[in-house]
Design a protein around this motif. Structure first.
Motif, PDB file in Angstrom:
ATOM      1  N   THR A  49      -4.947   7.850  -2.126  1.00 27.97           N
ATOM      2  CA  THR A  49      -4.198   8.958  -1.520  1.00 27.97           C
ATOM      3  C   THR A  49      -4.990   9.492  -0.326  1.00 27.97           C
ATOM      4  OG1 THR A  49      -3.582   9.607  -3.780  1.00 27.97           O
ATOM      5  CG2 THR A  49      -3.026  11.158  -2.014  1.00 27.97           C
ATOM      6  N   PRO A  50      -4.386   9.433   0.871  1.00 26.83           N
ATOM      7  CA  PRO A  50      -5.009  10.134   1.998  1.00 26.83           C
ATOM      8  C   PRO A  50      -4.600  11.596   1.895  1.00 26.83           C
ATOM      9  CG  PRO A  50      -3.030   8.960   2.732  1.00 26.83           C
ATOM     10  CD  PRO A  50      -3.123   8.762   1.243  1.00 26.83           C
ATOM     11  N   ILE A  51      -5.542  12.508   2.119  1.00 30.00           N
ATOM     12  CA  ILE A  51      -5.229  13.926   1.870  1.00 30.00           C
ATOM     13  C   ILE A  51      -5.699  14.811   3.024  1.00 30.00           C
ATOM     14  CG2 ILE A  51      -5.695  15.906   0.339  1.00 30.00           C
ATOM     15  CD1 ILE A  51      -6.285  13.698  -1.866  1.00 30.00           C
ATOM     16  N   GLU A  52      -4.743  15.548   3.590  1.00 29.96           N
ATOM     17  CA  GLU A  52      -5.115  16.657   4.463  1.00 29.96           C
ATOM     18  C   GLU A  52      -4.305  17.894   4.080  1.00 29.96           C
ATOM     19  OE1 GLU A  52      -4.420  15.663   8.611  1.00 29.96           O
ATOM     20  OE2 GLU A  52      -2.266  15.655   8.309  1.00 29.96           O
ATOM     21  N   GLY A  53      -3.722  17.864   2.891  1.00 34.90           N
ATOM     22  CA  GLY A  53      -2.973  19.010   2.379  1.00 34.90           C
ATOM     23  C   GLY A  53      -3.922  20.022   1.763  1.00 34.90           C
TER      24      GLY A  53
ATOM     25  N   TYR B 183     -10.018   9.586  11.119  1.00 32.61           N
ATOM     26  CA  TYR B 183      -8.837   8.974  10.504  1.00 32.61           C
ATOM     27  C   TYR B 183      -8.873   7.450  10.624  1.00 32.61           C
ATOM     28  CZ  TYR B 183      -6.919  13.592   9.799  1.00 32.61           C
ATOM     29  OH  TYR B 183      -6.734  14.879   9.354  1.00 32.61           O
TER      30      TYR B 183
ATOM     31  N   ARG C  91       0.858  -1.185   0.000  1.00 36.34           N
ATOM     32  CA  ARG C  91       0.000   0.000   0.000  1.00 36.34           C
ATOM     33  C   ARG C  91       0.892   1.232   0.000  1.00 36.34           C
ATOM     34  NH1 ARG C  91      -0.580   4.260   1.965  1.00 36.34           N
ATOM     35  NH2 ARG C  91       0.798   3.592   3.643  1.00 36.34           N
ATOM     36  N   TYR C  92       0.577   2.183  -0.810  1.00 31.35           N
ATOM     37  CA  TYR C  92       1.413   3.369  -0.907  1.00 31.35           C
ATOM     38  C   TYR C  92       0.510   4.539  -1.274  1.00 31.35           C
ATOM     39  CZ  TYR C  92       0.634   3.515  -5.835  1.00 31.35           C
ATOM     40  OH  TYR C  92      -0.001   3.658  -7.029  1.00 31.35           O
ATOM     41  N   THR C  93       1.058   5.746  -1.150  1.00 32.53           N
ATOM     42  CA  THR C  93       0.291   6.944  -1.493  1.00 32.53           C
ATOM     43  C   THR C  93       0.483   7.276  -2.962  1.00 32.53           C
ATOM     44  OG1 THR C  93       0.354   7.813   0.742  1.00 32.53           O
ATOM     45  CG2 THR C  93       0.097   9.418  -1.029  1.00 32.53           C
TER      46      THR C  93
ATOM     47  N   ARG D 132      10.485   3.386   5.965  1.00 33.11           N
ATOM     48  CA  ARG D 132       9.956   3.404   7.337  1.00 33.11           C
ATOM     49  C   ARG D 132      11.106   3.247   8.319  1.00 33.11           C
ATOM     50  NH1 ARG D 132       5.926   4.765   5.055  1.00 33.11           N
ATOM     51  NH2 ARG D 132       3.784   4.095   5.441  1.00 33.11           N
TER      52      ARG D 132
ATOM     53  N   LYS E 198       0.571   9.271  -6.272  1.00 35.10           N
ATOM     54  CA  LYS E 198       0.840  10.690  -6.583  1.00 35.10           C
ATOM     55  C   LYS E 198       0.460  11.045  -8.012  1.00 35.10           C
ATOM     56  CE  LYS E 198       3.044  11.581  -2.625  1.00 35.10           C
ATOM     57  NZ  LYS E 198       2.633  12.574  -1.640  1.00 35.10           N
TER      58      LYS E 198
ATOM     59  N   LYS F 136       8.853   2.089  -0.411  1.00 33.90           N
ATOM     60  CA  LYS F 136       8.448   2.468   0.938  1.00 33.90           C
ATOM     61  C   LYS F 136       9.653   2.750   1.825  1.00 33.90           C
ATOM     62  CE  LYS F 136       4.524   0.771   2.536  1.00 33.90           C
ATOM     63  NZ  LYS F 136       3.800   2.037   2.536  1.00 33.90           N
TER      64      LYS F 136
ATOM     65  N   GLY G 167      -2.381  19.415  -1.593  1.00 35.07           N
ATOM     66  CA  GLY G 167      -2.087  17.982  -1.467  1.00 35.07           C
ATOM     67  C   GLY G 167      -3.019  17.108  -2.292  1.00 35.07           C
TER      68      GLY G 167
HETATM   69  C1  LIG Z   1      -3.345  12.089   7.457  1.00 35.12           C
HETATM   70  C2  LIG Z   1      -2.530  12.064   6.204  1.00 35.12           C
HETATM   71  C3  LIG Z   1      -2.555  13.134   5.341  1.00 35.12           C
HETATM   72  C4  LIG Z   1      -1.853  13.103   4.146  1.00 35.12           C
HETATM   73  N1  LIG Z   1      -1.972  14.134   3.253  1.00 35.12           N
HETATM   74  C5  LIG Z   1      -1.449  14.004   2.019  1.00 35.12           C
HETATM   75  C6  LIG Z   1      -1.731  14.955   1.013  1.00 35.12           C
HETATM   76  O1  LIG Z   1      -2.426  15.935   1.219  1.00 35.12           O
HETATM   77  N2  LIG Z   1      -1.227  14.738  -0.224  1.00 35.12           N
HETATM   78  C7  LIG Z   1      -0.442  13.645  -0.511  1.00 35.12           C
HETATM   79  O2  LIG Z   1      -0.038  13.492  -1.671  1.00 35.12           O
HETATM   80  N3  LIG Z   1      -0.134  12.730   0.436  1.00 35.12           N
HETATM   81  C8  LIG Z   1      -0.632  12.885   1.679  1.00 35.12           C
HETATM   82  N4  LIG Z   1      -0.369  11.933   2.646  1.00 35.12           N
HETATM   83  C9  LIG Z   1       0.472  10.783   2.312  1.00 35.12           C
HETATM   84  C10 LIG Z   1       1.773  10.711   3.103  1.00 35.12           C
HETATM   85  O3  LIG Z   1       2.694  11.639   2.623  1.00 35.12           O
HETATM   86  C11 LIG Z   1       2.279   9.254   2.991  1.00 35.12           C
HETATM   87  O4  LIG Z   1       1.356   8.399   3.595  1.00 35.12           O
HETATM   88  C12 LIG Z   1       3.629   9.056   3.672  1.00 35.12           C
HETATM   89  O5  LIG Z   1       4.607   9.812   3.041  1.00 35.12           O
HETATM   90  C13 LIG Z   1       4.029   7.582   3.660  1.00 35.12           C
HETATM   91  O6  LIG Z   1       4.048   7.078   2.347  1.00 35.12           O
HETATM   92  P1  LIG Z   1       3.169   5.823   1.894  1.00 35.12           P
HETATM   93  O7  LIG Z   1       1.715   6.169   2.176  1.00 35.12           O
HETATM   94  O8  LIG Z   1       3.402   5.731   0.405  1.00 35.12           O
HETATM   95  O9  LIG Z   1       3.614   4.640   2.643  1.00 35.12           O
HETATM   96  C14 LIG Z   1      -1.052  11.979   3.841  1.00 35.12           C
HETATM   97  C15 LIG Z   1      -1.028  10.902   4.726  1.00 35.12           C
HETATM   98  C16 LIG Z   1      -1.778  10.924   5.877  1.00 35.12           C
HETATM   99  C17 LIG Z   1      -1.797   9.715   6.776  1.00 35.12           C
END
Ligand SMILES: Cc1cc2nc3c(=O)[nH]c(=O)nc-3n(C[C@H](O)[C@H](O)[C@H](O)COP(=O)(O)O)c2cc1C
Length: 221
Positions: A165-169, A147, A15-17, A210, A19, A208, A71
């Motif tokens: 993508t989780p987003i709070e940006g 969350y 699992r990854y974020t 960590r 982009k 990843k 974000g």
């Molecule tokens: C609460 C939260 C808010 C986040 N906000 C953003 C965001 O706005 N935009 C974005 O691209 N990634 C966002 N991320 C992703 C993190 O940058 C990412 O989870 C972290 O760097 C670890 O990478 P991975 O998810 O690929 O393992 C957010 C993650 C979390 C948990």
């Protein structure tokens, strides 16, 4: 390692974020609904479920939030689904609110003889145990609970091979204003907490990173 353990390790490693999304690829209704169910069935403090999820499909509103949601830009460009995760407003989360009554009475079918005792416990929890004595503290407490469904939905998406993508940006007040203006939700009851984008990647992602397990976990005897 047992098969299930290996499955879980692989799932969390992979699992990854995301982009960057491929706008041509759409998440199926079945997968999307399964992800939403993982959110709906998530645990919450006293089971009060202080959240709501809104799939934002309206392109005009998405464009309007873009400048204030740094974000989310890549997600707005190509994600299949954008899900707003809302938190309940402080008035709803106060012990004697209509909402708390509704949950305890209509949803949880709480026995009448235990009903008030539970409200009293909730009141002292807010006042004394957790110091939730300002609307800001109460909103932050509610918001942090959102969350949990976010995390569960991220995991279930990964299980289904859906990128996320989780987003709070974003600027929370600006987005809140825009959502009120367009009547996306009722500000008497809700405010944006975070956003989840779902879809399929348009390129490979970074590996990843960590901290090592010894740094993250220890035992105190
Ligand atoms: C609460 C939260 C808010 C986040 N906000 C953003 C965001 O706005 N935009 C974005 O691209 N990634 C966002 N991320 C992703 C993190 O940058 C990412 O989870 C972290 O760097 C670890 O990478 P991975 O998810 O690929 O393992 C957010 C993650 C979390 C948990």
């Amino acid at each position: 390692m047992k098969e299930t353990n290996q499955y879980i390790m692989d799932l969390f490693q992979n699992r990854y974020t995301c982009k960057g999304y491929d706008p041509k690829k759409k998440v199926s209704d079945e997968d999307f609904l399964t992800i939403i169910e993982a959110g709906r069935l998530s645990p919450s403090s006293m089971g009060y479920e202080p959240w709501k999820f809104i799939q934002l499909k309206n392109k005009d509103v998405l464009e309007e939030i873009r400048p204030y949601a740094w974000g989310a830009q890549a997600s707005i460009d190509g994600a299949s689904h954008i899900l707003l995760i809302l938190a309940r407003m402080p008035e709803d989360m106060k012990p004697n609110s209509e909402y708390i009554y509704y949950i305890q009475n209509d949803i949880q079918n709480y026995p009448k003889d235990k009903f008030q005792g539970r409200i009293d416990r909730y009141t002292s929890f807010q006042k004394e145990d957790f110091d939730l004595n300002t609307d800001r503290a109460l909103f932050d407490w509610t918001s942090k609970q959102t969350y949990i469904p976010l995390a569960n939905m991220l995991t279930v998406a990964a299980m289904l091979g859906v990128d996320s993508t989780p987003i709070e940006g974003f600027h929370r007040e600006k987005l809140h204003e825009i959502f009120i203006k367009h009547k996306v939700y009722d500000p008497k009851h809700f405010k944006i907490s975070n956003i989840l984008a779902l879809g399929y990647k348009n390129r490979e992602h970074r590996g990843k990173t960590r901290r090592p397990i010894e740094e993250v976990f220890e035992v105190f005897e």
